[in-house]
Scaffold this motif. Structure first.
Motif, PDB file in Angstrom:
ATOM      1  N   UNK A  10       0.667  -1.233   0.083  1.00  0.00           N
ATOM      2  CA  UNK A  10       0.241  -0.036   0.110  1.00  0.00           C
ATOM      3  C   UNK A  10       0.769   1.249   0.342  1.00  0.00           C
ATOM      4  N   UNK A  11       2.105   1.069  -0.371  1.00  0.00           N
ATOM      5  CA  UNK A  11       3.035   2.420  -0.284  1.00  0.00           C
ATOM      6  C   UNK A  11       3.087   3.203  -1.651  1.00  0.00           C
ATOM      7  N   UNK A  12       1.580   3.760  -2.010  1.00  0.00           N
ATOM      8  CA  UNK A  12       1.736   4.539  -3.216  1.00  0.00           C
ATOM      9  C   UNK A  12       1.554   5.995  -2.791  1.00  0.00           C
ATOM     10  N   UNK A  13       2.568   6.770  -3.428  1.00  0.00           N
ATOM     11  CA  UNK A  13       2.749   8.186  -3.331  1.00  0.00           C
ATOM     12  C   UNK A  13       2.352   8.942  -4.507  1.00  0.00           C
ATOM     13  N   UNK A  14       1.390   9.895  -4.342  1.00  0.00           N
ATOM     14  CA  UNK A  14       1.032  10.737  -5.722  1.00  0.00           C
ATOM     15  C   UNK A  14       1.953  11.828  -5.808  1.00  0.00           C
ATOM     16  N   UNK A  15       2.394  12.215  -6.940  1.00  0.00           N
ATOM     17  CA  UNK A  15       3.398  13.477  -7.109  1.00  0.00           C
ATOM     18  C   UNK A  15       2.784  14.289  -8.081  1.00  0.00           C
ATOM     19  N   UNK A  16       2.709  15.489  -7.829  1.00  0.00           N
ATOM     20  CA  UNK A  16       2.016  16.655  -8.740  1.00  0.00           C
ATOM     21  C   UNK A  16       3.171  17.590  -9.279  1.00  0.00           C
ATOM     22  N   UNK A  17       3.239  17.648 -10.634  1.00  0.00           N
ATOM     23  CA  UNK A  17       4.211  18.837 -11.012  1.00  0.00           C
ATOM     24  C   UNK A  17       4.006  19.078 -12.461  1.00  0.00           C
ATOM     25  N   UNK A  18       4.820  19.827 -13.265  1.00  0.00           N
ATOM     26  CA  UNK A  18       4.421  20.121 -14.546  1.00  0.00           C
ATOM     27  C   UNK A  18       5.983  20.567 -15.223  1.00  0.00           C
TER      28      UNK A  18
END
Length: 502
Positions: A297-305
């Motif tokens: 369950x070690x899911x990490x969301x990253x946001x960028x552009x």
């Protein structure tokens, strides 16, 4: 400043035999990779490349891409990674716009090279192309360039092209300092160390697989494993066989194996400590499904552009279910995020505003486009993302739309993504796009363009009835248009400017 080439050379001195890069063809130790970069520099120089020149990289995930990048940087040249899925005229535009002097191209893309033969010089990699100099062979035979290099931190390391969802793609100028800061921030946000084995399965010409995860891993002295091209079966097999500890993908990269491969219980994912995903959030139910399927369950969301390095924000695993759909509430290390209203003030909880970012990884500007550059930054150097987000009571950000895609009808704001998400929930709908269309009385009217799944039928009235309990009346499209397909970029983004003009 310290530059990436110098840091790689340090790893080559201090841990020369440590695995730096594994491809299908061979392993590259840190010594071999640094030596290969020096040899590549000699080859590129022999083909006329010097400081300030632009070298395009039109490659799959191969050693040739990394060697050409390192060689170009050693010479003070700029690299221009190009999407290998683009067609001849699209590649031609980038080569001309960036004034590329030399292109290193994968032999499998010989037809694209032939289409653009007169645009610049060409070297083939991975697979030979008849009549074209072989970059790999020339590197193997070359004498490694000697001497140390000190790069100007503000000189341009990369020109990364946007996906062109609003017209022609723009070239983002990223300095050596920005690239280094991006790799450092990404590594810090995911706790990368020299013991990590990172799988690069997404195309390396994308800013995140390149700057965040490839360079981030090498910066920390870890090991890279390249999957030449993503496929669901190869993805899970490599994760298991190579004892991968970290990987990154778009949500579909994790979802596709569930449909194509099926039972994942035969694969060993026990080495994985973190799965990163970006390009779109996941709902709570999907997070639970992935955790169950991958037994982790070690899911990490990253946001960028692209314009920001790409750096932005992080949603950590412990928040993934309780704040599903959010991009997090805090910037990656070194990044400051604000959400501002139309008057420029910070938004309060419950409000919607535009995301602004400030960090050392942000681009210098757009290539040869001072007007777009000026529009992208405020007077204090904050980058205006164009993304609209809502802040909840705990400060978490939820993307609701792109600023340019927001529809104003009868004085009410309609966020196209909210409407698209509601329509996409109908079992007969395969694809959907929502845009605004000029209206003499309402300003704009909401228009939905839909693609139905095979053997499905759906009327306007049936869809309106489905949406009625889900959306306010003014958000429900007044016009439905049925299409065979919707125009998208090769990376899957909707071309809404094409839809508005249709």
């Amino acid at each position: 400043m310290t530059d990436f080439v110098a840091l790689l050379e340090q790893h080559a001195r201090c841990q020369p035999e440590k695995l730096a890069l594994r491809t299908a063809q061979r392993d590259w130790s840190y010594h071999a990779l640094a030596d290969g970069g020096r040899r590549a520099a000699s080859v590129l120089q022999a083909h006329g490349i010097g400081a300030g020149d632009r070298v395009a990289l039109l490659c799959f995930n191969t050693a040739g891409f990394m060697l050409a990048l390192l060689g170009a940087w050693r010479l003070g040249a700029t690299v221009v990674p190009i999407n290998h899925k683009l067609q001849g005229p699209e590649v031609q535009y980038i080569l001309a716009h960036a004034r590329v002097k030399l292109c290193v191209v994968d032999g499998a893309l010989a037809s694209i090279a032939a289409h653009n033969a007169q645009s610049c010089g060409w070297l083939s990699t991975d697979t030979a192309i008849d009549g074209m100099p072989d970059f790999d062979a020339e590197c193997a035979a070359a004498t490694a360039m000697q001497g140390d290099v000190v790069l100007d931190g503000q000189s341009v390391a990369e020109i990364l092209y946007t996906s062109g969802t609003t017209g022609k793609p723009k070239g983002c100028l990223l300095s050596h300092s920005a690239v280094l800061q991006t790799a450092m921030s990404a590594a810090a946000s995911t706790s990368l160390t020299r013991t990590d084995r990172t799988l690069i399965a997404m195309p390396i010409w994308h800013s995140s697989p390149l700057n965040n995860w490839s360079l981030g891993t090498l910066l920390m002295g870890g090991s890279l494993v390249f999957l030449r091209e993503y496929s669901p079966q190869a993805f899970v097999q490599t994760l298991s066989d190579e004892r991968i500890t970290f990987t990154f993908g778009a949500p579909i990269a994790y979802l596709a194996p569930l449909a194509v491969v099926g039972d994942l219980s035969v694969y060993d994912f026990s080495a994985i400590r973190l799965w990163a995903y970006g390009g779109g959030p996941l709902g709570a139910e999907m997070v639970r499904k992935l955790a169950q399927s991958y037994r982790n369950d070690r899911f990490i969301q990253v946001y960028g552009m692209t314009e920001t390095g790409p750096l932005g924000s992080v949603l950590y695993p412990e928040e993934a279910q309780s704040k599903a759909g959010s991009i997090g509430r805090i910037g990656t290390p070194g990044v400051v995020i604000e959400v501002r209203n139309t008057e420029g003030a910070r938004c309060a909880a419950g409000e919607v505003g535009e995301i602004y970012l400030r960090s050392p990884g942000i681009m210098l500007g757009y290539l040869d486009d001072p007007q777009a550059t000026a529009k992208a930054f405020d007077a204090q150097g904050w980058y205006a993302s164009g993304d609209l987000a809502r802040i909840d009571e705990e400060g978490y950000l939820f993307i609701v739309d792109r600023l340019k895609d927001m529809i104003v009808t009868g004085g009410e704001n309609v966020y196209s993504k909210e409407v698209e998400d509601a329509i996409a929930g109908h079992p007969a709908v395969q694809d959907v796009a929502v845009v605004g269309r000029a209206h003499p009385e309402w300003g704009e009217t909401v228009v939905a363009m839909l693609v139905l799944k095979p053997q499905q039928n759906l009327s306007d009235e049936e869809l309106k009835a489905y949406l009625s309990p889900k959306l306010a009346r003014y958000k429900i499209p007044r016009v439905f248009e049925w299409r065979d397909q919707l125009p998208r970029t090769v990376t899957g983004k909707l071309l809404k400017h094409v839809l508005r003009a249709s």
